[in-house]
Design an enzyme around this catalytic site. Structure first.
Site, mmCIF file in Angstrom:
data_model
loop_
_atom_site.group_PDB
_atom_site.id
_atom_site.type_symbol
_atom_site.label_atom_id
_atom_site.label_comp_id
_atom_site.label_asym_id
_atom_site.label_seq_id
_atom_site.Cartn_x
_atom_site.Cartn_y
_atom_site.Cartn_z
ATOM 1 C CE LYS A 34 5.360 7.864 -30.568
ATOM 2 N NZ LYS A 34 6.496 7.217 -31.172
ATOM 3 C CB CYS A 35 -0.888 8.692 -37.680
ATOM 4 S SG CYS A 35 -2.456 8.664 -38.556
ATOM 5 N N GLY A 36 -1.404 5.636 -38.530
ATOM 6 C CA GLY A 36 -1.427 4.719 -39.662
ATOM 7 C C GLY A 36 -1.153 5.415 -40.988
#
Length: 181
Positions: A34-36
C-alpha cells in the site's frame, strides 16, 4: 561477513538459508502493498524475467514499518503480489528492516552499503526527502533503510555492490546488474 550466513523465513513460513543463493546475483528489496512505490513490483518482475536464466534472483521482504503500508498477513501479501503484479520471484515473511528490531540481514546490508541521500533532482526523491525531513526526521539519520522499496544489489560472491533507494526505479539498475551477470 557474507550475506550467505543468514537464515530467513519464506512467505509460506519455511526456514531457508541465504546459502541457497550462492553464485547468483541478488537484489534484496523491502516491499509493501500500500505504498506509492508499490508499482515498482512491475519492473522488478520484468528484471526477474529478463535475467533469471542468467543467474539473477530478486528477494522481496514485505515490511510494515513505514506508515503501516503492509498490514495484511503473509498469505495476503503473497496473493496481492501474484494477482496484481504477477510476482514470481521469492517473497519472504514480513520482516523488520530498520531500528533495533531489524533482521540481521538488513543490519548487515545497511552497515555495508551506507545511505547516500536521495536523488533530489527527481520529483520522487525531492518528495520523499521533504516528507521525511518534515514528518520523520529521525528516519534520515544513519544508514538504516529509509522507506519501502530500498534495493540492495549483491554479486555472485555475496558482496554488497550497491544500494538503490526507494526513489530509484528498478529498471535504472539494469547496467549494474548486467555488469555482474
Amino acid at each position: 561477513m557474507s550475506v550467505y550466513t543468514y537464515d530467513l523465513e519464506t512467505i509460506r513460513g519455511e526456514q531457508q538459508s541465504m546459502e541457497q543463493y550462492k553464485g547468483k546475483v541478488l537484489i534484496v528489496v523491502n516491499t509493501a502493498s500500500k505504498c506509492g512505490f508499490t508499482p515498482q513490483y512491475t519492473d522488478l518482475q520484468k528484471l526477474y524475467e529478463q535475467y533469471k536464466e542468467q543467474g539473477l534472483e530478486i528477494l522481496g521482504f514485505p515490511s510494515n514499518q513505514f506508515g503501516e503500508q503492509e498490514p495484511g498477513a503473509n498469505s495476503d501479501v503473497q496473493s496481492f503480489c501474484q494477482l496484481n503484479y504477477g510476482v514470481t520471484f521469492p517473497l519472504f515473511a514480513k520482516t523488520d528492516v530498520r531500528d533495533d528490531s531489524a533482521h540481521p540481514l538488513f543490519k548487515h546490508l545497511t552497515e555495508t552499503a551506507p545511505f547516500n541521500g536521495f536523488n533530489t533532482d527527481s520529483p520522487s526523491g525531492k518528495m520523499l526527502n521533504a516528507f521525511l525531513s518534515e514528518k520523520l526526521p529521525h528516519y534520515l539519520e544513519g544508514n538504516s533503510v529509509k522507506w519501502n522499496f530500498t534495493k540492495f544489489l549483491i554479486d555472485r560472491e555475496g558482496n554488497i555492490v550497491k544500494r538503490f533507494e526507494s526513489t530509484d526505479e528498478p529498471l535504472d539498475m539494469k547496467a549494474d546488474i548486467e555488469l555482474l551477470l
